[in-house]
Design a protein around this motif. Structure first.
Motif, mmCIF file in Angstrom:
data_model
loop_
_atom_site.group_PDB
_atom_site.id
_atom_site.type_symbol
_atom_site.label_atom_id
_atom_site.label_comp_id
_atom_site.label_asym_id
_atom_site.label_seq_id
_atom_site.Cartn_x
_atom_site.Cartn_y
_atom_site.Cartn_z
ATOM 1 N N GLU A 177 0.840 -1.200 0.000
ATOM 2 C CA GLU A 177 0.000 0.000 0.000
ATOM 3 C C GLU A 177 0.876 1.251 0.000
ATOM 4 O O GLU A 177 0.593 2.239 -0.691
ATOM 5 C CB GLU A 177 -0.906 0.032 1.237
ATOM 6 N N ALA A 178 1.969 1.194 0.792
ATOM 7 C CA ALA A 178 2.850 2.363 0.893
ATOM 8 C C ALA A 178 3.504 2.651 -0.457
ATOM 9 O O ALA A 178 3.558 3.807 -0.901
ATOM 10 C CB ALA A 178 3.912 2.137 1.965
ATOM 11 N N LEU A 179 3.984 1.601 -1.128
ATOM 12 C CA LEU A 179 4.664 1.816 -2.409
ATOM 13 C C LEU A 179 3.673 2.321 -3.467
ATOM 14 O O LEU A 179 4.008 3.184 -4.274
ATOM 15 C CB LEU A 179 5.369 0.530 -2.862
ATOM 16 N N GLU A 180 2.447 1.803 -3.401
ATOM 17 C CA GLU A 180 1.429 2.296 -4.339
ATOM 18 C C GLU A 180 1.154 3.785 -4.095
ATOM 19 O O GLU A 180 1.034 4.575 -5.026
ATOM 20 C CB GLU A 180 0.129 1.499 -4.184
ATOM 21 N N ALA A 181 1.089 4.150 -2.810
ATOM 22 C CA ALA A 181 0.824 5.549 -2.457
ATOM 23 C C ALA A 181 1.959 6.451 -2.942
ATOM 24 O O ALA A 181 1.725 7.580 -3.388
ATOM 25 C CB ALA A 181 0.637 5.689 -0.946
ATOM 26 N N VAL A 182 3.192 5.932 -2.865
ATOM 27 C CA VAL A 182 4.349 6.717 -3.312
ATOM 28 C C VAL A 182 4.222 7.010 -4.807
ATOM 29 O O VAL A 182 4.429 8.138 -5.261
ATOM 30 C CB VAL A 182 5.668 5.958 -2.998
ATOM 31 N N VAL A 183 3.854 5.976 -5.581
ATOM 32 C CA VAL A 183 3.703 6.146 -7.034
ATOM 33 C C VAL A 183 2.639 7.211 -7.304
ATOM 34 O O VAL A 183 2.851 8.138 -8.091
ATOM 35 C CB VAL A 183 3.297 4.807 -7.705
ATOM 36 N N GLU A 184 1.511 7.065 -6.612
ATOM 37 C CA GLU A 184 0.398 8.002 -6.803
ATOM 38 C C GLU A 184 0.778 9.433 -6.431
ATOM 39 O O GLU A 184 0.391 10.386 -7.093
ATOM 40 C CB GLU A 184 -0.740 7.608 -5.866
ATOM 41 N N ALA A 185 1.539 9.545 -5.335
ATOM 42 C CA ALA A 185 1.843 10.869 -4.777
ATOM 43 C C ALA A 185 2.629 11.720 -5.769
ATOM 44 O O ALA A 185 2.295 12.876 -6.019
ATOM 45 C CB ALA A 185 2.609 10.734 -3.469
ATOM 46 N N GLY A 186 3.702 11.128 -6.293
ATOM 47 C CA GLY A 186 4.542 11.865 -7.239
ATOM 48 C C GLY A 186 5.197 13.100 -6.630
ATOM 49 O O GLY A 186 5.942 13.799 -7.285
ATOM 50 N N GLY A 187 4.932 13.401 -5.389
ATOM 51 C CA GLY A 187 5.510 14.571 -4.704
ATOM 52 C C GLY A 187 5.982 14.176 -3.308
ATOM 53 O O GLY A 187 6.261 13.005 -3.075
ATOM 54 N N PRO A 188 6.033 15.132 -2.382
ATOM 55 C CA PRO A 188 6.582 14.839 -1.049
ATOM 56 C C PRO A 188 5.833 13.707 -0.346
ATOM 57 O O PRO A 188 4.609 13.693 -0.311
ATOM 58 C CB PRO A 188 6.377 16.147 -0.281
ATOM 59 N N VAL A 189 6.606 12.772 0.195
ATOM 60 C CA VAL A 189 6.024 11.587 0.844
ATOM 61 C C VAL A 189 6.612 11.428 2.238
ATOM 62 O O VAL A 189 7.798 11.707 2.453
ATOM 63 C CB VAL A 189 6.379 10.316 0.022
ATOM 64 N N CYS A 190 5.784 11.007 3.192
ATOM 65 C CA CYS A 190 6.289 10.680 4.528
ATOM 66 C C CYS A 190 5.819 9.275 4.873
ATOM 67 O O CYS A 190 4.615 9.015 4.926
ATOM 68 C CB CYS A 190 5.739 11.692 5.547
ATOM 69 N N LEU A 191 6.789 8.364 5.070
ATOM 70 C CA LEU A 191 6.440 6.998 5.485
ATOM 71 C C LEU A 191 6.698 6.898 6.989
ATOM 72 O O LEU A 191 7.779 7.258 7.463
ATOM 73 C CB LEU A 191 7.276 5.978 4.721
ATOM 74 N N LEU A 192 5.693 6.413 7.711
ATOM 75 C CA LEU A 192 5.815 6.381 9.179
ATOM 76 C C LEU A 192 5.765 4.942 9.683
ATOM 77 O O LEU A 192 5.005 4.116 9.159
ATOM 78 C CB LEU A 192 4.655 7.136 9.831
#
Ligand SMILES: Nc1ncnc2c1ncn2[C@@H]1O[C@H](COP(=O)(O)OP(=O)(O)OP(=O)(O)O)[C@@H](O)[C@H]1O
Ligand SMILES: O=C(O)[C@H](O)CO
Length: 396
Positions: free
Chosen positions: A263-278
């Motif tokens: 889910e996190a990696l999918e969100a990163v692709v979607e985000a295309g901008g600043p990302v924070c993984l917690l």
């Protein structure tokens, strides 16, 4: 604490250095007496946090406080985990493993619990004073055997263990109890996620159950940064496909039951901008050197070293690790933050990251590096729901 004159609130302090002592014993006796005096018309409100095991010692006679202290210290020194340690504590205690709830019967009992244990197991946190123990004497003997302590047990401990099989605190005795987790690592991460989103990051919680050796956990974050970075700033190279396979393998080895990696990696692709993984939890440090540090500073330093190994592409990265109690190990800092340039910047200051790590001297490193600018200072927060790990990524 400021109490009004003639206040009916009594405050007991004890268990300095997280070990049961005479002051804590006095408090435990007073708490037991209070619980035993309650009736069916009463409601006992119990507030429980980490550290509760040492704060509420009431050894079953003839076990003495000193004997319990010695056994606890020996088990901890030999590497027993909190589940094992608290299984033994419960078997030797009047109030742990549901003993407090039993003493309060027939009063209703509501326990509000702050979790400092991965997975929030109410029977383990503070040794579950209001949760019936389900462990048997066989479980205790197995643990004591495993750590080579069975032969050296004091006679009193053997006596109590022999009695406890016929006299368990018993699950039947806790029907009058409601145990509620009101603070946890997952809740802390959810709030941090909200804050990161308010700052314009796409924020995703990966796991609230990070455990395992700090070296493996650091490698996990190193790989995660490379893989997430490749998704954020394509094209994905053959090297990053291999790294993604390694990341999944390592995640499996670390046994992170709640991991939301896909889910996190999918969100990163979607985000295309600043990302924070917690993520959060409690990695383990096997101390080898005599340096000064803590889990969080050591993890941050190791992640910094991992990130500096190879260029990361057009990506800004920051990793932060902090203890939610505001104190990382025996240091005044809560943790530290790092960037991929850490090792080279440190080398320019004459600081060798690997040498500090080999001595478990992360705090000394961060105090020297850039005059301490990478240390996280929050002051004591007054609560503890383990550690938080934050990875910030931003395409350049
Ligand atoms: N030099 C060091 N480098 C890295 N970690 C260390 C060092 N010295 C102690 N630690 C770690 O710090 C922890 C002990 O500190 P503390 O008393 O704060 O522990 P704790 O009660 O488990 O932590 P917390 O209260 O944050 O849950 C242990 O996890 C230990 O491995
Ligand atoms: O008190 C304890 O047993 C530990 O802090 C775990 O909750």
């Amino acid at each position: 604490m400021l109490l009004k004159p003639h206040s009916r609130v009594q405050v007991f302090e004890g268990a300095e250095d997280n070990l049961p002592d005479r002051d804590a014993l006095r408090a435990a006796v007073a708490i037991r007496q209070l619980a035993e005096g309650l009736t069916a018309d009463d409601l006992l409100l119990v507030l429980i946090s980490g550290g509760g095991s040492a704060l509420l010692p009431a050894p079953i006679p003839p076990v003495t406080l000193e004997e319990k202290q010695t056994l606890t210290k020996l088990l901890a020194a030999r590497g027993a985990n909190i589940q094992e340690l608290n299984t033994i504590r419960k078997a030797l205690s009047q109030l742990k493993g549901g003993g407090l709830a039993q003493a309060a019967y027939p009063a209703q009992v509501v326990s509000l619990i702050l979790s400092d244990v991965v997975g929030d197991p109410v029977e383990v946190i503070a040794s579950g004073p209001t949760v019936a123990s389900v462990h048997s004497v066989q479980d205790c003997l197995h643990i004591l055997n495993h750590y080579g302590l069975r032969a050296a047990l004091p006679r009193s401990v053997k006596t109590v263990l022999a009695q406890s099989d016929s006299d368990p605190h018993g699950p039947h005795s806790c029907g009058h109890v409601l145990n509620v987790i009101i603070g946890s690592n997952a809740l802390a991460l959810a709030e941090a996620q909200r804050q990161a989103e308010a700052l314009g990051y796409r924020a995703v919680v990966l796991s609230a159950a990070i455990q395992g050796d700090v070296k493996s956990v650091a490698r996990f974050y190193g790989l995660l940064t490379r893989v997430a970075g490749a998704h954020l700033t394509p094209p994905v190279t053959r090297a990053s496909v291999e790294e993604e396979a390694q990341l999944w393998e390592l995640a499996a080895e670390l046994h992170l039951p709640d991991l939301q990696l896909k889910e996190a990696l999918e969100a990163v692709v979607e985000a295309g901008g600043p990302v924070c993984l917690l993520a959060g939890g409690e990695p383990t440090v096997q101390l080898q050197g005599s340096g000064k540090g803590g889990r969080n500073q050591e993890l941050a330093l190791r992640v910094g070293a991992e990130l500096g190994q190879r260029p990361l592409g057009p990506l800004e990265v920051l990793f932060l690790s902090g203890g939610t109690d505001g104190q990382d190990g025996p240091t005044e800092a809560a943790g530290a933050w790092v960037v991929p340039e850490l090792a080279s910047q440190a080398a320019a200051e004459g600081l060798d990251v690997a040498a500090f790590l080999s001595r478990n001297d992360s705090h000394t490193f961060f105090r020297c590096f850039r005059g301490g600018a990478h240390l996280l200072h929050t002051g004591l927060t007054g609560t503890n729901v383990m550690d938080a790990h934050l990875l910030f990524l931003r395409p350049r």
